[in-house]
Design an enzyme around this catalytic site. Structure first.
Site, PDB file in Angstrom:
ATOM      1  N   GLU A 146      28.269  39.332  44.815  1.00 28.10           N
ATOM      2  CA  GLU A 146      29.072  40.475  44.344  1.00 28.10           C
ATOM      3  C   GLU A 146      30.524  40.065  44.163  1.00 28.10           C
ATOM      4  O   GLU A 146      31.182  40.472  43.213  1.00 28.10           O
ATOM      5  CB  GLU A 146      28.973  41.667  45.302  1.00 28.10           C
ATOM      6  CG  GLU A 146      27.552  42.141  45.610  1.00 28.10           C
ATOM      7  CD  GLU A 146      26.661  42.337  44.405  1.00 28.10           C
ATOM      8  OE1 GLU A 146      27.157  42.637  43.314  1.00 28.10           O
ATOM      9  OE2 GLU A 146      25.428  42.162  44.554  1.00 28.10           O
ATOM     10  N   HIS A 162      31.051  38.183  40.934  1.00 30.47           N
ATOM     11  CA  HIS A 162      31.054  39.044  39.746  1.00 30.47           C
ATOM     12  C   HIS A 162      32.474  39.427  39.330  1.00 30.47           C
ATOM     13  O   HIS A 162      32.685  39.827  38.186  1.00 30.47           O
ATOM     14  CB  HIS A 162      30.280  40.338  40.030  1.00 30.47           C
ATOM     15  CG  HIS A 162      28.823  40.283  39.659  1.00 30.47           C
ATOM     16  ND1 HIS A 162      28.369  39.794  38.452  1.00 30.47           N
ATOM     17  CD2 HIS A 162      27.716  40.713  40.316  1.00 30.47           C
ATOM     18  CE1 HIS A 162      27.044  39.915  38.399  1.00 30.47           C
ATOM     19  NE2 HIS A 162      26.620  40.462  39.521  1.00 30.47           N
ATOM     20  N   GLY A 210      20.310  45.954  46.268  1.00 35.76           N
ATOM     21  CA  GLY A 210      21.023  45.177  47.289  1.00 35.76           C
ATOM     22  C   GLY A 210      22.490  45.554  47.412  1.00 35.76           C
ATOM     23  O   GLY A 210      22.970  45.892  48.486  1.00 35.76           O
ATOM     24  N   ALA A 211      23.203  45.510  46.296  1.00 35.59           N
ATOM     25  CA  ALA A 211      24.634  45.754  46.338  1.00 35.59           C
ATOM     26  C   ALA A 211      25.145  45.903  44.916  1.00 35.59           C
ATOM     27  O   ALA A 211      24.412  45.659  43.960  1.00 35.59           O
ATOM     28  CB  ALA A 211      25.353  44.595  47.012  1.00 35.59           C
ATOM     29  N   MET A 212      26.421  46.295  44.804  1.00 33.21           N
ATOM     30  CA  MET A 212      26.998  46.532  43.484  1.00 33.21           C
ATOM     31  C   MET A 212      28.451  46.087  43.446  1.00 33.21           C
ATOM     32  O   MET A 212      29.230  46.393  44.343  1.00 33.21           O
ATOM     33  CB  MET A 212      26.857  48.031  43.163  1.00 33.21           C
ATOM     34  CG  MET A 212      27.481  48.445  41.854  1.00 33.21           C
ATOM     35  SD  MET A 212      26.641  47.650  40.433  1.00 33.21           S
ATOM     36  CE  MET A 212      28.020  47.530  39.294  1.00 33.21           C
ATOM     37  N   GLU A 213      28.783  45.397  42.349  1.00 29.28           N
ATOM     38  CA  GLU A 213      30.062  44.679  42.258  1.00 29.28           C
ATOM     39  C   GLU A 213      31.221  45.511  41.731  1.00 29.28           C
ATOM     40  O   GLU A 213      32.163  44.946  41.150  1.00 29.28           O
ATOM     41  CB  GLU A 213      29.857  43.467  41.343  1.00 29.28           C
ATOM     42  CG  GLU A 213      29.645  43.785  39.841  1.00 29.28           C
ATOM     43  CD  GLU A 213      28.192  43.824  39.393  1.00 29.28           C
ATOM     44  OE1 GLU A 213      27.306  44.074  40.242  1.00 29.28           O
ATOM     45  OE2 GLU A 213      27.936  43.621  38.200  1.00 29.28           O
ATOM     46  N   ASN A 214      31.241  46.834  41.907  1.00 29.85           N
ATOM     47  CA  ASN A 214      32.333  47.669  41.404  1.00 29.85           C
ATOM     48  C   ASN A 214      33.686  47.016  41.671  1.00 29.85           C
ATOM     49  O   ASN A 214      33.930  46.510  42.763  1.00 29.85           O
ATOM     50  CB  ASN A 214      32.314  49.022  42.107  1.00 29.85           C
ATOM     51  CG  ASN A 214      30.931  49.587  42.202  1.00 29.85           C
ATOM     52  OD1 ASN A 214      30.302  49.834  41.198  1.00 29.85           O
ATOM     53  ND2 ASN A 214      30.425  49.732  43.427  1.00 29.85           N
ATOM     54  N   GLU A 235      24.554  38.214  35.063  1.00 28.67           N
ATOM     55  CA  GLU A 235      23.655  38.067  36.215  1.00 28.67           C
ATOM     56  C   GLU A 235      23.140  36.636  36.381  1.00 28.67           C
ATOM     57  O   GLU A 235      23.142  36.100  37.478  1.00 28.67           O
ATOM     58  CB  GLU A 235      22.498  39.063  36.124  1.00 28.67           C
ATOM     59  CG  GLU A 235      22.932  40.532  36.230  1.00 28.67           C
ATOM     60  CD  GLU A 235      23.736  40.866  37.490  1.00 28.67           C
ATOM     61  OE1 GLU A 235      23.770  40.055  38.435  1.00 28.67           O
ATOM     62  OE2 GLU A 235      24.362  41.948  37.511  1.00 28.67           O
TER      63      GLU A 235
END
Ligand code: B3K
Ligand code: ZN
Length: 856
Positions: free
Chosen positions: A295, A298, A258-262, A317
């Protein structure tokens, strides 16, 4: 990356790193087939552990040169997975590691590390992708500030943190907040920004941007709005402010999840960013809101406080899912959100927890960590936090969270750290509660009752069935929220939380005038399966009178399941209790339309299969589908007097808005349309398809037509209109398979894989067709096994290119143990065929072996 003898990693083997990183400096010289990554990493000895070797993870890297304090590297050992420099080759307390490596992003089809999507460079590092970019201690307990210089052609080049320099050919970024390598990100390409700004509670102005490919600019407003609302909410509810000058979101078409919290640079699957009324459904809008929030949240739960090791994944998570659920509940309706979340939990987590892939919220070992981004870690992880909050109360939860952030900001923390703040704040012993993190399986709670001399007694018995590797289970702390209703429907005892801690326990309620009707597990207060002998009349009574909205819905759901179970097992007709009760719901204008829509929907095929299996019946997917059809028809006939009015009343005038109220009306209108299509053969659905000015109504109408074997012309028209829109085309592909008649599903999917627009290397498109087939339960389990074969063929084909997506999709087979001998033989046969594939990835090997268990 192949690995023939995969090694398991165990939580018990955790050792802290011998060397920590003070700062990380990276230079990227971008080139599709030969990107150079030049690193300069300042290490210092970890004072808390004995001096040791330096281990740097690194995979599929071409090492050009490496130096330690300027001296060329020597005396080191290299393997397929990294590089070791013995302690005696290292300076005493600190040194600078410098290396230059070459990588080929254009050849990276696994979409992990640095890769390319439609000419754009992008990264995915969680969990262990950074090691495909350069040599590094790629573990979450090594945190450092990063400086990144990007050199290349692309007009836009982004990384984490704040921009330092931006000119043609060069971009420099600095991220002052120490972070683990999994939060590193780089994006470069011809991107357009849709910009906005946000002023934090303390008055700092943050520049916000959503970066998209040219042409997509008009579809970013909703994501930006959701972002600003999330930022405000986290300040108001958790006291958490954003901490950089910029916050960037990038939409990418090729993305494994889905997505990534960089940090400061969230990367999203474009499906969860881009929305316009014509192209996105209400469900898409809701998902965008939830994932943008997730995200963003996070930033504190995951980034500022991260995980010590990957076994602690639920620390970030579970908590972040819990927070995004709270946010969406606040933004929409708590009751409807809770019902949706529980539907998801049962569909995905209960299914996992009651099959061969069952594992604890905090697993004890793994082979490939990417296989543990599961419904159990995420959704059950969130449920565990909800239970904790219920047990300690809201005020103590707030105090514990403040202490958690104060104490662990900048730390890589553990579940023990998390529980310790609750223990300190409340004085409560959480020893037994902590078993929720270590014990797998869905607890069963059996209820019996007695009434004598005005005292009502509930006896609760808990039992958790064995799961792979855990045959003996201990009693858990289970908060059971209970309310009691008098026979005339008044609430005589408002919600109280019973704490079930023993295998069996009784709770008494004195001074009652008559035997009450219990409303148990209100709000779904614990992720358990509750069983209680009861009558259809009592369920209908609760559906009519329960003041707890979740349990009101649950009463209708249980009623539907009881009816369907009898229809499948005895060929019975749906009795009047269910139809009467649902007619009352449909006619009750005081009820939220979204709630009514949920109440009028039937349990899914897969939910019924699991329910039958739990009740000792081998599910026949075709019989389930037929029973659902019969029940749907009976419901449509029963409601025929109210449906046309409902359909009209839910037609909200004016332009489309994605808010919860409008979406709820559309949901009820579509549920009504679904039932009406059973009566009018699709006349109304065809008209709605023609007239719809938004994707929710257009797609909804098309689904109704396909469900009844119609809609071929509409499908063609839809294709002609949307063929250039990749996100809408994913819907077109998926819809046809999902709504195919059971015996046609595999054939349709097969044909679609030959369609010129079937780009199987794109995860969204692959999931649309192959995932669509596995989601059509009666079609996937068609007796000829054609769907099993087709899915296995495609997984075998995808595995060498993209192990992560392949491994994830093997879960289609996780339910094999439920079915009859023929289906079991076919499903396990396909699994064995996958397992026997030469050079199968570590990811897929682990998944398939676990799914097969002893049958391997
Ligand atoms: N943390 C990422 C998931 C990474 C998955 C790696 N296989 C997205 C999220 O949970 O927010
Ligand atoms: Zn997350």
């Amino acid at each position: 990356m192949k690995d023939s003898a995969p090694q398991a990693v165990h939580l018990a083997d955790y050792t802290p790193p011998a060397w920590l990183v003070e700062r990380t400096e990276l230079i990227f010289r971008l080139d599709p087939t030969a990107t150079r990554v030049i690193s300069s990493i300042r290490f210092h000895r970890n004072p808390d552990v004995p001096r040791g070797d330096l281990w740097l993870d690194g995979e599929a890297l071409k090492l050009i040169e490496a130096r330690i304090d300027g001296t060329p590297l020597s005396g080191h050992e290299m393997t397929e997975r990294g590089l070791r420099v013995p302690a005696d080759r290292l300076p005493q307390d600190s040194f600078t590691w410098e290396a230059e490596v070459e990588i080929a992003p254009a050849e990276n089809t696994a979409l992990e590390g640095l890769y390319m999507s439609k000419g754009m460079y992008c990264t995915q590092c969680e969990a262990e992708g950074f090691r495909k970019i350069t040599y590094y201690p790629d573990r979450p307990d090594v945190m450092a500030p990063f400086s990144v210089r990007i050199e290349g052609e692309p007009p836009v080049m982004l990384s984490n943190g704040n921009p330092v320099r931006m000119e043609r050919g060069v971009a420099v970024w600095h991220d002052p907040w120490p972070k683990p390598s999994y939060l590193f990100a780089l994006v470069a390409g011809d991107l357009r920004a849709v910009e906005d700004s946000y002023t934090t509670g303390s008055g700092r102005k943050v520049s916000l941007a959503v970066w998209v490919r040219p042409g997509d600019e008009s579809r970013c407003d909703y994501a930006l709005d959701a972002l600003k609302r999330s930022m405000r909410w986290d300040e108001e509810v958790y006291g958490r402010e954003y901490d950089l000058d910029v916050f960037n979101i990038v939409a990418v078409d090729d993305f494994n999840m889905g997505a990534m919290e960089n940090k400061g640079l969230n990367i999203f699957n474009s499906k969860y960013v881009l929305a316009s009324p014509e192209t996105a459904t209400d469900r898409d809008y809701e998902m965008i809101e939830g994932i943008v929030a997730h995200e963003y949240f996070h930033n504190w739960t995951g980034n500022r406080v991260t995980c010590r090791d990957w076994f602690q994944l639920c620390l970030k998570e579970g908590l972040t899912v819990y927070r995004d659920q709270q946010f969406s509940g606040d933004a929409r309706s708590h009751a409807v959100k809770r019902i949706d979340d529980v539907l998801q939990l049962r569909a995905r987590q209960f299914r996992e927890d009651n099959g061969p892939l069952a594992h604890p919220v905090r697993p004890g070992s793994y082979v490939e960590i990417n296989n543990f981004y599961t419904a159990t870690v995420y959704e059950k992880g969130a449920e565990v936090i909800g239970m904790l909050k219920r047990l300690v109360g809201d005020a103590a939860y707030d105090r514990a969270l403040r202490l958690y952030f104060d104490r662990h900001d900048g730390d890589a923390a553990t579940i023990e750290d998390w529980l310790a703040v609750f223990q300190e704040v409340t004085g409560r012993d959480l020893q037994q509660f902590s078993k929720w993190y270590t014990q797998a399986g869905t607890p069963r709670v059996e209820v019996s009752e007695a009434f004598a001399d005005g005292t009502y007694t509930l006896t609760l018995r808990q039992h958790t069935p064995p799961t792979p590797g855990q045959s003996v289970k201990d009693p858990l702390v289970i908060p059971v929220a209970v309310g009691l209703l008098s026979p005339n429907g008044d609430e005589v005892v408002p919600t109280t939380v019973l704490e079930l801690t023993e295998a069996e326990q009784s709770f008494s309620f004195p001074s009652l005038g008559a035997k009450p009707v219990p409303s148990l597990l209100r709000g779904f207060s614990a992720p358990v399966i509750l069983t209680r002998e009861t009558s259809a009349e009592e369920r209908a009574f609760l559906l009519a009178h329960d003041t707890d909205p979740f349990n009101k819905w649950e009463a209708g759901r249980s009623l539907a399941k009881d009816v369907l179970t009898r229809m499948v097992t005895d060929g019975a007709s749906p009795g009047p209790a269910y139809l009467d009760a649902l007619e009352r719901v449909a006619r009750d204008e005081a009820l939220d339309p979204a709630f009514r829509s949920l109440a009028l929907r039937l349990p899914s095929d897969d939910d019924m299969a699991q329910t039958l299996f739990d009740g000792g019946v081998t599910p026949d997917p075709l019989a389930i589908r037929q029973a659902r059809e019969r029940l749907g028809n009976a419901l449509a006939e029963r409601l025929s007097g109210v449906l046309p009015d409902l359909y009209e009343a839910m037609n909200i005038p004016g332009p489309y808005t994605p808010d919860a109220r409008a979406a709820g009306c559309r949901a009820l209108r579509l549920t009504s349309l679904g039932l009406l299509t059973r009566l009018d053969q699709g006349t109304l659905a065809a008209r709605q398809f023609r007239d719809a000015d938004n994707m929710t109504e257009q797609l909804g109408a098309l689904s109704c037509l396909l469900d009844h074997g119609r809609g071929q012309d509409e499908l063609q028209g839809f294709y002609r209109r949307w063929r250039d829109d990749r996100l809408v085309m994913d819907k077109w592909f998926m819809l046809q398979v999902l709504h195919a008649a059971p015996l046609d599903a595999a054939g349709i999917a097969d044909q679609l894989t030959a369609h010129p627009d079937f780009d199987w290397k794109n995860p969204n498109r692959f999931r649309a067709v192959i995932g669509g087939l596995t989601a059509n339960a009666a079609g996937f389990h068609a007796p000829d096994g054609a769907a099993y074969r087709l899915v296995a063929d495609w997984l075998i084909r995808l595995d060498p290119l993209n192990p992560q997506t392949t491994a994830r999709m093997t879960t289609a087979f996780e339910t094999w143990g439920r079915y009859d001998a023929d289906r079991q033989a076919m499903m396990t046969g396909e699994l064995r065929r996958i397992l026997a594939t030469k050079d199968l990835s570590r990811d897929t090997t682990e998944m398939v072996s676990r799914i097969l268990g002893d049958a391997a």
